[in-house]
Write an enzyme that holds these catalytic residues in place. Structure first.
Site, PDB file in Angstrom:
ATOM      1  N   GLU A 163       0.842  -1.196   0.000  1.00 34.61           N
ATOM      2  CA  GLU A 163       0.000   0.000   0.000  1.00 34.61           C
ATOM      3  C   GLU A 163       0.878   1.247   0.000  1.00 34.61           C
ATOM      4  OE1 GLU A 163      -3.304   0.326  -0.452  1.00 34.61           O
ATOM      5  OE2 GLU A 163      -2.549   2.362  -0.608  1.00 34.61           O
ATOM      6  N   LYS A 218       8.224  -1.694  -2.420  1.00 39.23           N
ATOM      7  CA  LYS A 218       7.592  -0.937  -1.336  1.00 39.23           C
ATOM      8  C   LYS A 218       8.651  -0.331  -0.415  1.00 39.23           C
ATOM      9  CE  LYS A 218       4.976   0.822   1.642  1.00 39.23           C
ATOM     10  NZ  LYS A 218       4.239   2.063   1.421  1.00 39.23           N
ATOM     11  N   CYS A 274       6.362   4.375   9.277  1.00 33.94           N
ATOM     12  CA  CYS A 274       6.989   3.536   8.248  1.00 33.94           C
ATOM     13  C   CYS A 274       8.348   3.953   7.726  1.00 33.94           C
ATOM     14  CB  CYS A 274       6.014   3.358   7.090  1.00 33.94           C
ATOM     15  SG  CYS A 274       4.583   2.393   7.605  1.00 33.94           S
TER      16      CYS A 274
HETATM   17  P1  NAD Z   1      -1.784  -0.638  12.699  1.00 30.02           P
HETATM   18  O1  NAD Z   1      -0.969  -0.958  13.875  1.00 30.02           O
HETATM   19  O2  NAD Z   1      -2.554   0.646  12.639  1.00 30.02           O
HETATM   20  O3  NAD Z   1      -2.855  -1.821  12.445  1.00 30.02           O
HETATM   21  C1  NAD Z   1      -2.538  -3.161  12.500  1.00 30.02           C
HETATM   22  C2  NAD Z   1      -3.700  -3.907  13.170  1.00 30.02           C
HETATM   23  O4  NAD Z   1      -3.480  -5.311  13.055  1.00 30.02           O
HETATM   24  C3  NAD Z   1      -3.856  -3.626  14.658  1.00 30.02           C
HETATM   25  O5  NAD Z   1      -5.144  -3.084  14.902  1.00 30.02           O
HETATM   26  C4  NAD Z   1      -3.670  -4.995  15.322  1.00 30.02           C
HETATM   27  O6  NAD Z   1      -4.515  -5.190  16.439  1.00 30.02           O
HETATM   28  C5  NAD Z   1      -4.039  -5.934  14.205  1.00 30.02           C
HETATM   29  N1  NAD Z   1      -3.485  -7.281  14.350  1.00 30.02           N
HETATM   30  C6  NAD Z   1      -2.197  -7.650  14.609  1.00 30.02           C
HETATM   31  N2  NAD Z   1      -2.090  -8.979  14.618  1.00 30.02           N
HETATM   32  C7  NAD Z   1      -3.325  -9.497  14.370  1.00 30.02           C
HETATM   33  C8  NAD Z   1      -3.833 -10.797  14.243  1.00 30.02           C
HETATM   34  N3  NAD Z   1      -3.048 -11.885  14.360  1.00 30.02           N
HETATM   35  N4  NAD Z   1      -5.151 -10.951  13.996  1.00 30.02           N
HETATM   36  C9  NAD Z   1      -5.957  -9.873  13.864  1.00 30.02           C
HETATM   37  N5  NAD Z   1      -5.528  -8.609  13.959  1.00 30.02           N
HETATM   38  C10 NAD Z   1      -4.218  -8.407  14.205  1.00 30.02           C
HETATM   39  O7  NAD Z   1      -0.805  -0.727  11.438  1.00 30.02           O
HETATM   40  P2  NAD Z   1      -0.945   0.035  10.036  1.00 30.02           P
HETATM   41  O8  NAD Z   1      -0.413   1.422  10.153  1.00 30.02           O
HETATM   42  O9  NAD Z   1      -2.290  -0.189   9.484  1.00 30.02           O
HETATM   43  O10 NAD Z   1       0.126  -0.775   9.183  1.00 30.02           O
HETATM   44  C11 NAD Z   1      -0.118  -2.102   8.761  1.00 30.02           C
HETATM   45  C12 NAD Z   1       0.918  -2.476   7.722  1.00 30.02           C
HETATM   46  O11 NAD Z   1       0.791  -1.606   6.583  1.00 30.02           O
HETATM   47  C13 NAD Z   1       2.364  -2.330   8.186  1.00 30.02           C
HETATM   48  O12 NAD Z   1       3.124  -3.358   7.615  1.00 30.02           O
HETATM   49  C14 NAD Z   1       2.790  -0.998   7.601  1.00 30.02           C
HETATM   50  O13 NAD Z   1       4.174  -0.954   7.352  1.00 30.02           O
HETATM   51  C15 NAD Z   1       2.037  -0.962   6.291  1.00 30.02           C
HETATM   52  N6  NAD Z   1       1.746   0.387   5.773  1.00 30.02           N
HETATM   53  C16 NAD Z   1       1.301   1.372   6.599  1.00 30.02           C
HETATM   54  C17 NAD Z   1       0.963   2.622   6.070  1.00 30.02           C
HETATM   55  C18 NAD Z   1       0.460   3.726   6.955  1.00 30.02           C
HETATM   56  O14 NAD Z   1       0.276   4.824   6.447  1.00 30.02           O
HETATM   57  N7  NAD Z   1       0.221   3.512   8.227  1.00 30.02           N
HETATM   58  C19 NAD Z   1       1.045   2.841   4.698  1.00 30.02           C
HETATM   59  C20 NAD Z   1       1.491   1.801   3.881  1.00 30.02           C
HETATM   60  C21 NAD Z   1       1.830   0.575   4.422  1.00 30.02           C
HETATM   61  C1  UGA Z   2       4.621   7.543   3.687  1.00 31.58           C
HETATM   62  C2  UGA Z   2       4.601   7.502   2.161  1.00 31.58           C
HETATM   63  O1  UGA Z   2       4.418   8.827   1.653  1.00 31.58           O
HETATM   64  C3  UGA Z   2       3.473   6.600   1.660  1.00 31.58           C
HETATM   65  O2  UGA Z   2       3.547   6.490   0.248  1.00 31.58           O
HETATM   66  C4  UGA Z   2       3.623   5.218   2.297  1.00 31.58           C
HETATM   67  O3  UGA Z   2       2.565   4.382   1.907  1.00 31.58           O
HETATM   68  C5  UGA Z   2       3.625   5.355   3.800  1.00 31.58           C
HETATM   69  O4  UGA Z   2       4.718   6.229   4.195  1.00 31.58           O
HETATM   70  C6  UGA Z   2       3.860   4.070   4.509  1.00 31.58           C
HETATM   71  O5  UGA Z   2       4.403   3.152   3.951  1.00 31.58           O
HETATM   72  O6  UGA Z   2       3.508   4.077   5.683  1.00 31.58           O
HETATM   73  P1  UGA Z   2       3.236   8.808   5.574  1.00 31.58           P
HETATM   74  O7  UGA Z   2       4.349   8.382   6.455  1.00 31.58           O
HETATM   75  O8  UGA Z   2       1.849   8.524   5.989  1.00 31.58           O
HETATM   76  O9  UGA Z   2       3.410   8.149   4.123  1.00 31.58           O
HETATM   77  O10 UGA Z   2       3.330  10.386   5.315  1.00 31.58           O
HETATM   78  P2  UGA Z   2       4.299  11.288   4.417  1.00 31.58           P
HETATM   79  O11 UGA Z   2       3.482  12.324   3.775  1.00 31.58           O
HETATM   80  O12 UGA Z   2       5.169  10.488   3.545  1.00 31.58           O
HETATM   81  O13 UGA Z   2       5.199  12.001   5.517  1.00 31.58           O
HETATM   82  C7  UGA Z   2       6.162  11.285   6.260  1.00 31.58           C
HETATM   83  C8  UGA Z   2       6.959  12.255   7.118  1.00 31.58           C
HETATM   84  O14 UGA Z   2       7.821  13.051   6.300  1.00 31.58           O
HETATM   85  C9  UGA Z   2       6.094  13.231   7.907  1.00 31.58           C
HETATM   86  O15 UGA Z   2       6.636  13.429   9.182  1.00 31.58           O
HETATM   87  C10 UGA Z   2       6.190  14.501   7.082  1.00 31.58           C
HETATM   88  O16 UGA Z   2       5.982  15.654   7.850  1.00 31.58           O
HETATM   89  C11 UGA Z   2       7.614  14.419   6.584  1.00 31.58           C
HETATM   90  N1  UGA Z   2       7.856  15.185   5.338  1.00 31.58           N
HETATM   91  C12 UGA Z   2       7.233  14.817   4.192  1.00 31.58           C
HETATM   92  C13 UGA Z   2       8.723  16.261   5.360  1.00 31.58           C
HETATM   93  O17 UGA Z   2       9.301  16.600   6.403  1.00 31.58           O
HETATM   94  N2  UGA Z   2       8.935  16.957   4.199  1.00 31.58           N
HETATM   95  C14 UGA Z   2       8.326  16.622   3.030  1.00 31.58           C
HETATM   96  O18 UGA Z   2       8.575  17.313   2.006  1.00 31.58           O
HETATM   97  C15 UGA Z   2       7.451  15.530   3.029  1.00 31.58           C
END
Ligand code: NAD
Ligand code: UGA
Length: 460
Positions: A163, A218, A274
């Site tokens: 994602e 990713k 992340c």
């Molecule tokens: P999160 O901690 O918000 O959510 C994960 C959820 O999974 C929790 O609510 C937890 O209770 C649940 N969980 C864990 N083990 C479980 C199990 N065995 N059965 C059922 N539920 C279970 O995490 P997130 O931010 O959604 O991130 C999830 C993944 O997506 C990570 O690998 C992260 O790197 C990736 N990711 C996150 C973002 C982001 O913006 N947060 C963007 C892209 C990718």
């Molecule tokens: C980032 C990526 O942008 C997403 O594509 C990815 O899916 C996600 O990580 C993930 O894998 O979790 P996110 O961390 O939600 O998304 O937010 P960003 O907008 O990327 O910002 C990350 C950090 O960098 C923030 O603290 C932001 O303030 C900082 N940032 C971003 C800067 O300081 N300067 C910039 O120009 C951009």
């Protein structure tokens, strides 16, 4: 091609919740169930009051309102949802390991493995299993082995579908993605997932690759984005000593179409769940293949980010006559960026920790982050006792209360509302000299100087 009727997503967090809400919104013929072990989280996803959703994202309430109860369901019954699904997304957390081999760098895959074992134990029919979580390259191999060795003889096809949404813009990112990436080996399984996205994403934006390219891409995408932030933050320090202005430099280089203008905003340092985790993971993977030059190269992105946070805190101390002991510093913002209630790895936590070590009093205002979360973030660091954190840190719901009587204001998150405050009134109520340290280059320098603030921004 298998017709997908039922989708289950394990993990109702920042990714699982919004992603599945949009998939359900756009695929009326598919029933989507999001499951999680965390009962409080599921109850919040089911709350009639949409302001109580566990994830704050602009526009998400509208999507949930449209789909929930129609073809979008949130539940804690993981086994039932696995049993009924044609396709299962794994969207659980993959944090940095805090113990054992790879501690502090490798991704902790225990939640992923638990999901795989549960799917294998429950499944009585063939399933497509989709890696939605961000995973180290070649995790699909381990997943397949667990599923095949512990399952009931049914077929599992594994796909990688990382994602790319960013928090704060998750709904628009999901509605209009630059690309959707699907890695896999089985053409029918890939086509089944393509058809889910094709409900709203143009076919040319759906990329298909082999599993390993998808998993690795990713980590690399996040590493490249974070690298741009560290690059411009490195230049911000040079700007401060040379009289250049980092925003002007960003604009000048960003107009070159080969460089591009995005992700060149200097800041107090990147946060979020992340960037750091995924780069550390990349570094760890490179080291396990003995690619030390590659590992060192990417590690520098993290080291520079740590330096930027420390440098911001130290500049506050130095400017305030080398002592902040007993002084009140109002923090505007605690979330790692605007428009989210997520605080994971937020720069604010580390800047606060640095100032608290000097016995400063920190008063925090953030429009979306509750006090319990702020104390939890500080306690998690383990730097001082929870009692000391509560003695030194106060959390308020009114920004003017935070700033009244403060020696300094520090902007840690770029929330739009901070720009519209009555800074003339704030000036009246703050101690003198009234310092403002702008870690986001958000406020109007000219206006603040005219009002008599001592204004310091990153990179100028
Ligand atoms: P999160 O901690 O918000 O959510 C994960 C959820 O999974 C929790 O609510 C937890 O209770 C649940 N969980 C864990 N083990 C479980 C199990 N065995 N059965 C059922 N539920 C279970 O995490 P997130 O931010 O959604 O991130 C999830 C993944 O997506 C990570 O690998 C992260 O790197 C990736 N990711 C996150 C973002 C982001 O913006 N947060 C963007 C892209 C990718
Ligand atoms: C980032 C990526 O942008 C997403 O594509 C990815 O899916 C996600 O990580 C993930 O894998 O979790 P996110 O961390 O939600 O998304 O937010 P960003 O907008 O990327 O910002 C990350 C950090 O960098 C923030 O603290 C932001 O303030 C900082 N940032 C971003 C800067 O300081 N300067 C910039 O120009 C951009």
């Amino acid at each position: 091609m298998k017709n997908i009727r039922k989708i289950t997503c394990i993990g109702a967090g920042y990714v699982g919740g919004p992603t599945m809400s949009v998939i359900a919104q756009k695929n009326l013929n598919v029933e989507v169930t999001v499951v999680d072990l965390n009962e409080t989280r599921i109850a919040a996803w089911n709350d009639d009051d949409l302001s109580k959703l566990p994830v704050y994202e602009p526009g998400l309430d509208e999507v949930v309102k449209e789909a929930r109860g129609r073809n979008l369901f949130f539940s804690t019954d993981v086994d039932k949802a696995i049993d009924e699904a044609d396709m299962i997304f794994i969207s659980v957390n993959t944090p940095t390991k805090t113990y054992g081999k790879g501690k502090g760098q490798a991704a902790d895959l225990k939640y992923i493995e638990l999901c795989a074992r549960q799917i294998a134990a429950v499944a009585k029919s063939d399933k497509i299993v989709v890696e939605k979580s961000t995973l180290p390259v070649r995790t699909a191999e381990a997943l397949k082995s667990i599923l095949d060795n512990t399952g009931n003889g049914v077929n599992f096809h594994i796909l990688s579908n990382p994602e790319f949404l960013a928090e704060g813009t998750a709904v628009t990112d999901l509605h209009n993605p630059d690309r959707v990436l699907i890695g896999g080996e089985d053409a029918d399984a890939i086509e089944a997932l393509v058809s889910v996205y094709e409900a709203w994403v143009p076919r040319e934006r759906i990329l298909t690759t082999n599993l390993w390219s998808s998993e690795l891409s990713k980590l690399v995408a996040n590493a490249f984005l974070a690298q741009r932030v560290s690059s411009i933050n490195a230049i911000s320090e040079l700007c401060e000593v040379t009289g250049a202005n980092v925003d002007e430099v960003s604009r000048a280089i960003g107009q070159d179409s080969r460089i591009g203008s995005k992700f060149l905003k200097a800041s107090v340092g990147f946060g979020g769940s992340c960037f750091q985790k995924d780069i550390l993971n990349l570094v760890y993977i490179a080291r396990t293949y003995n690619l030390h030059a590659v590992a060192d190269y990417w590690e520098q992105v993290i080291l520079l980010n740590d330096h930027q946070k420390t440098r911001f805190a130290e500049n506050i101390i130095k400017t305030m006559y080398n002592t902040v002991n007993g002084k009140s510093i109002a923090f505007l913002g605690w979330a790692f960026k605007k428009d989210t209630n997520d605080t994971r790895e937020s720069a604010a936590i580390y800047v606060a920790d640095h100032l608290l070590a000097e016995e400063a009093n920190v008063i925090v205002y953030d429009p979306k982050v509750p006090a319990e979360q702020i104390y939890k973030d500080l306690d998690y660091l383990g730097t001082r006792s929870p009692e000391d954190n509560r003695r030194l840190v106060k959390v308020v719901n009114d920004p003017y209360e935070a700033l009244s009587g403060a020696h300094a204001a520090a902007v840690l998150t770029e929330w739009d509302e901070f720009k519209g405050y009555d800074w003339a009134k704030i000036k009246e109520d703050m101690k003198r000299p009234s310092f403002v340290f702008d870690g986001r280059k958000l406020l109007d320098r000219k206006q603040l100087l005219e009002l008599g603030f001592a204004y310091y921004a990153i990179g100028e």
